[in-house]
Design a protein around this motif. Structure first.
Motif, PDB file in Angstrom:
ATOM      1  N   ARG A 154       0.809  -1.205   0.000  1.00  0.00           N
ATOM      2  CA  ARG A 154       0.000   0.000   0.000  1.00  0.00           C
ATOM      3  C   ARG A 154       0.853   1.270   0.000  1.00  0.00           C
ATOM      4  O   ARG A 154       0.471   2.280  -0.592  1.00  0.00           O
ATOM      5  CB  ARG A 154      -0.940  -0.016   1.215  1.00  0.00           C
ATOM      6  CG  ARG A 154      -2.019  -1.089   1.106  1.00  0.00           C
ATOM      7  CD  ARG A 154      -2.743  -1.300   2.422  1.00  0.00           C
ATOM      8  NE  ARG A 154      -3.588  -0.186   2.784  1.00  0.00           N
ATOM      9  CZ  ARG A 154      -4.875  -0.070   2.471  1.00  0.00           C
ATOM     10  NH1 ARG A 154      -5.470  -1.017   1.762  1.00  0.00           N
ATOM     11  NH2 ARG A 154      -5.573   0.975   2.872  1.00  0.00           N
ATOM     12  N   ALA A 155       2.023   1.223   0.634  1.00  0.00           N
ATOM     13  CA  ALA A 155       2.891   2.396   0.688  1.00  0.00           C
ATOM     14  C   ALA A 155       3.444   2.758  -0.692  1.00  0.00           C
ATOM     15  O   ALA A 155       3.806   3.916  -0.929  1.00  0.00           O
ATOM     16  CB  ALA A 155       4.049   2.141   1.658  1.00  0.00           C
ATOM     17  N   LYS A 167      -5.639  -0.889 -15.890  1.00  0.00           N
ATOM     18  CA  LYS A 167      -4.189  -0.699 -15.780  1.00  0.00           C
ATOM     19  C   LYS A 167      -3.827  -0.106 -14.414  1.00  0.00           C
ATOM     20  O   LYS A 167      -2.861  -0.526 -13.774  1.00  0.00           O
ATOM     21  CB  LYS A 167      -3.702   0.206 -16.898  1.00  0.00           C
ATOM     22  CG  LYS A 167      -2.196   0.358 -16.965  1.00  0.00           C
ATOM     23  CD  LYS A 167      -1.778   1.181 -18.172  1.00  0.00           C
ATOM     24  CE  LYS A 167      -0.263   1.327 -18.233  1.00  0.00           C
ATOM     25  NZ  LYS A 167       0.168   2.135 -19.413  1.00  0.00           N
ATOM     26  N   ARG A 168      -4.637   0.856 -13.967  1.00  0.00           N
ATOM     27  CA  ARG A 168      -4.407   1.446 -12.644  1.00  0.00           C
ATOM     28  C   ARG A 168      -4.560   0.400 -11.545  1.00  0.00           C
ATOM     29  O   ARG A 168      -3.779   0.357 -10.590  1.00  0.00           O
ATOM     30  CB  ARG A 168      -5.402   2.575 -12.372  1.00  0.00           C
ATOM     31  CG  ARG A 168      -5.069   3.891 -12.984  1.00  0.00           C
ATOM     32  CD  ARG A 168      -5.878   4.979 -12.304  1.00  0.00           C
ATOM     33  NE  ARG A 168      -5.889   6.206 -13.073  1.00  0.00           N
ATOM     34  CZ  ARG A 168      -6.391   7.353 -12.638  1.00  0.00           C
ATOM     35  NH1 ARG A 168      -6.927   7.413 -11.420  1.00  0.00           N
ATOM     36  NH2 ARG A 168      -6.377   8.428 -13.388  1.00  0.00           N
ATOM     37  N   ALA A 169      -5.601  -0.432 -11.690  1.00  0.00           N
ATOM     38  CA  ALA A 169      -5.863  -1.451 -10.677  1.00  0.00           C
ATOM     39  C   ALA A 169      -4.704  -2.432 -10.570  1.00  0.00           C
ATOM     40  O   ALA A 169      -4.302  -2.824  -9.468  1.00  0.00           O
ATOM     41  CB  ALA A 169      -7.156  -2.188 -10.997  1.00  0.00           C
ATOM     42  N   ARG A 170      -4.142  -2.815 -11.722  1.00  0.00           N
ATOM     43  CA  ARG A 170      -3.005  -3.740 -11.707  1.00  0.00           C
ATOM     44  C   ARG A 170      -1.782  -3.077 -11.081  1.00  0.00           C
ATOM     45  O   ARG A 170      -1.089  -3.683 -10.262  1.00  0.00           O
ATOM     46  CB  ARG A 170      -2.684  -4.219 -13.127  1.00  0.00           C
ATOM     47  CG  ARG A 170      -3.700  -5.201 -13.696  1.00  0.00           C
ATOM     48  CD  ARG A 170      -3.166  -5.871 -14.944  1.00  0.00           C
ATOM     49  NE  ARG A 170      -2.868  -4.909 -16.008  1.00  0.00           N
ATOM     50  CZ  ARG A 170      -3.740  -4.484 -16.902  1.00  0.00           C
ATOM     51  NH1 ARG A 170      -4.995  -4.937 -16.867  1.00  0.00           N
ATOM     52  NH2 ARG A 170      -3.390  -3.622 -17.831  1.00  0.00           N
ATOM     53  N   ARG A 195      -6.258  -6.060  -6.560  1.00  0.00           N
ATOM     54  CA  ARG A 195      -6.789  -7.412  -6.373  1.00  0.00           C
ATOM     55  C   ARG A 195      -6.038  -8.125  -5.248  1.00  0.00           C
ATOM     56  O   ARG A 195      -6.643  -8.785  -4.394  1.00  0.00           O
ATOM     57  CB  ARG A 195      -6.676  -8.209  -7.672  1.00  0.00           C
ATOM     58  CG  ARG A 195      -7.265  -9.604  -7.586  1.00  0.00           C
ATOM     59  CD  ARG A 195      -7.302 -10.285  -8.935  1.00  0.00           C
ATOM     60  NE  ARG A 195      -8.201  -9.616  -9.850  1.00  0.00           N
ATOM     61  CZ  ARG A 195      -8.407 -10.006 -11.112  1.00  0.00           C
ATOM     62  NH1 ARG A 195      -7.766 -11.066 -11.588  1.00  0.00           N
ATOM     63  NH2 ARG A 195      -9.251  -9.352 -11.876  1.00  0.00           N
ATOM     64  N   ALA A 196      -4.725  -7.979  -5.231  1.00  0.00           N
ATOM     65  CA  ALA A 196      -3.931  -8.596  -4.161  1.00  0.00           C
ATOM     66  C   ALA A 196      -4.275  -7.981  -2.812  1.00  0.00           C
ATOM     67  O   ALA A 196      -4.328  -8.682  -1.793  1.00  0.00           O
ATOM     68  CB  ALA A 196      -2.443  -8.428  -4.463  1.00  0.00           C
ATOM     69  N   ASP A 197      -4.506  -6.674  -2.783  1.00  0.00           N
ATOM     70  CA  ASP A 197      -4.884  -5.983  -1.548  1.00  0.00           C
ATOM     71  C   ASP A 197      -6.178  -6.565  -0.993  1.00  0.00           C
ATOM     72  O   ASP A 197      -6.273  -6.881   0.199  1.00  0.00           O
ATOM     73  CB  ASP A 197      -5.052  -4.494  -1.861  1.00  0.00           C
ATOM     74  CG  ASP A 197      -5.301  -3.636  -0.614  1.00  0.00           C
ATOM     75  OD1 ASP A 197      -6.101  -4.041   0.245  1.00  0.00           O
ATOM     76  OD2 ASP A 197      -4.723  -2.546  -0.532  1.00  0.00           O
ATOM     77  N   THR A 198      -7.163  -6.733  -1.857  1.00  0.00           N
ATOM     78  CA  THR A 198      -8.456  -7.271  -1.428  1.00  0.00           C
ATOM     79  C   THR A 198      -8.318  -8.693  -0.896  1.00  0.00           C
ATOM     80  O   THR A 198      -8.870  -9.043   0.163  1.00  0.00           O
ATOM     81  CB  THR A 198      -9.457  -7.241  -2.590  1.00  0.00           C
ATOM     82  OG1 THR A 198      -9.651  -5.883  -3.014  1.00  0.00           O
ATOM     83  CG2 THR A 198     -10.798  -7.828  -2.185  1.00  0.00           C
ATOM     84  N   LEU A 254      -6.274 -11.785   6.024  1.00  0.00           N
ATOM     85  CA  LEU A 254      -5.821 -11.263   7.316  1.00  0.00           C
ATOM     86  C   LEU A 254      -6.965 -11.156   8.315  1.00  0.00           C
ATOM     87  O   LEU A 254      -6.765 -11.377   9.512  1.00  0.00           O
ATOM     88  CB  LEU A 254      -5.154  -9.902   7.125  1.00  0.00           C
ATOM     89  CG  LEU A 254      -3.733  -9.968   6.573  1.00  0.00           C
ATOM     90  CD1 LEU A 254      -3.250  -8.586   6.152  1.00  0.00           C
ATOM     91  CD2 LEU A 254      -2.783 -10.572   7.604  1.00  0.00           C
ATOM     92  N   VAL A 255      -8.150 -10.831   7.848  1.00  0.00           N
ATOM     93  CA  VAL A 255      -9.304 -10.804   8.753  1.00  0.00           C
ATOM     94  C   VAL A 255      -9.499 -12.189   9.371  1.00  0.00           C
ATOM     95  O   VAL A 255      -9.722 -12.322  10.583  1.00  0.00           O
ATOM     96  CB  VAL A 255     -10.575 -10.349   8.007  1.00  0.00           C
ATOM     97  CG1 VAL A 255     -11.825 -10.636   8.841  1.00  0.00           C
ATOM     98  CG2 VAL A 255     -10.504  -8.860   7.682  1.00  0.00           C
ATOM     99  N   THR A 256      -9.386 -13.231   8.555  1.00  0.00           N
ATOM    100  CA  THR A 256      -9.529 -14.593   9.063  1.00  0.00           C
ATOM    101  C   THR A 256      -8.438 -14.923  10.073  1.00  0.00           C
ATOM    102  O   THR A 256      -8.704 -15.505  11.144  1.00  0.00           O
ATOM    103  CB  THR A 256      -9.476 -15.599   7.905  1.00  0.00           C
ATOM    104  OG1 THR A 256     -10.565 -15.342   6.998  1.00  0.00           O
ATOM    105  CG2 THR A 256      -9.592 -17.031   8.408  1.00  0.00           C
ATOM    106  N   LEU A 257      -7.208 -14.544   9.773  1.00  0.00           N
ATOM    107  CA  LEU A 257      -6.090 -14.853  10.659  1.00  0.00           C
ATOM    108  C   LEU A 257      -6.181 -14.090  11.981  1.00  0.00           C
ATOM    109  O   LEU A 257      -5.896 -14.642  13.054  1.00  0.00           O
ATOM    110  CB  LEU A 257      -4.770 -14.524   9.957  1.00  0.00           C
ATOM    111  CG  LEU A 257      -4.423 -15.408   8.757  1.00  0.00           C
ATOM    112  CD1 LEU A 257      -3.191 -14.872   8.043  1.00  0.00           C
ATOM    113  CD2 LEU A 257      -4.206 -16.852   9.186  1.00  0.00           C
ATOM    114  N   ILE A 258      -6.577 -12.835  11.915  1.00  0.00           N
ATOM    115  CA  ILE A 258      -6.726 -12.047  13.142  1.00  0.00           C
ATOM    116  C   ILE A 258      -7.875 -12.603  13.987  1.00  0.00           C
ATOM    117  O   ILE A 258      -7.782 -12.678  15.208  1.00  0.00           O
ATOM    118  CB  ILE A 258      -6.942 -10.561  12.801  1.00  0.00           C
ATOM    119  CG1 ILE A 258      -5.667  -9.977  12.171  1.00  0.00           C
ATOM    120  CG2 ILE A 258      -7.318  -9.753  14.046  1.00  0.00           C
ATOM    121  CD1 ILE A 258      -5.854  -8.595  11.558  1.00  0.00           C
TER     122      ILE A 258
END
Length: 202
Positions: free
Chosen positions: A132-133, A168-171, A176-179, A185-189
């Protein structure tokens, strides 16, 4: 219980940001809390997310600006008090340890629960924050529109670009990887929190 302690970065030389975060967290568009978020010191606040999804939402919201050191503690806790300040337990100690460690890390985030599983989840959250950074302003524009529920085609129209340009922006922004990573991570937390759900010491 999941506890998040956040400490404003550079509060001595910048405007107070705590009030704005409290307005967001406690408002109708907030993440969902067990108790109202509260200022625990001059430039520090504490939040008790209602679940893992709310916890990750808070972490991603606060770390995006780079203006907060964010510690997430997961563990047992005493029964809820009337306010955050009146509630205590191991989760609060973990959150305190985590925010102190976060202050020394590039992404200013740390998660603590005293287990190897917790350290693994900490590393995965940090990896998502690295992705994300690196996101451009244009990538964030698309991300934020999609977060409102728009389709990618609708977001493209809103931005005045073609659907192909939006793809192109999304890639480039790894949306997609973020989602996918956020859902995992929600499941793991939630798994980390499962032995402590319902409050009280176990």
């Amino acid at each position: 219980m999941i506890v998040i302690t956040a400490d404003q970065v550079g509060s001595r030389v910048s405007a107070d940001l705590v009030s704005g975060v409290l307005d967001w967290a406690n408002g109708p568009e907030g993440p969902g809390l067990l108790l109202p978020a509260d200022r625990t010191a001059g430039d520090e606040l504490q939040l008790l997310p209602a679940d893992a999804r709310a916890a990750l939402r808070i972490v991603l919201h606060l770390t995006r600006s780079g203006r907060w050191s964010v510690g997430c503690g997961i563990g047992s806790a005493d029964p809820l008090g009337a306010t955050v300040r009146e509630t205590a337990g191991a989760a609060f100690v973990f959150a305190r340890d985590a925010v102190e460690r976060a202050k020394k890390r590039p992404r200013r985030f740390a998660l603590e629960n005293g287990t190897e599983h917790g350290r693994a989840v900490d590393a995965l959250v940090d990896l998502l924050l690295v992705v994300r950074a690196r996101r451009s302003r244009e990538g964030w524009e698309l991300h934020d529109l999609l977060e409102t529920g728009l389709s990618q085609a609708e977001a493209a129209e809103r931005l005045g670009i073609t659907p192909q340009a939006a793809s192109k922006r999304a890639r480039a922004a790894d949306l997609r990887a973020d989602t996918a990573a956020s859902a995992a991570l929600v499941t793991l937390i939630a798994d980390l929190d499962a032995p402590h759900e319902g409050g009280g010491r176990r």
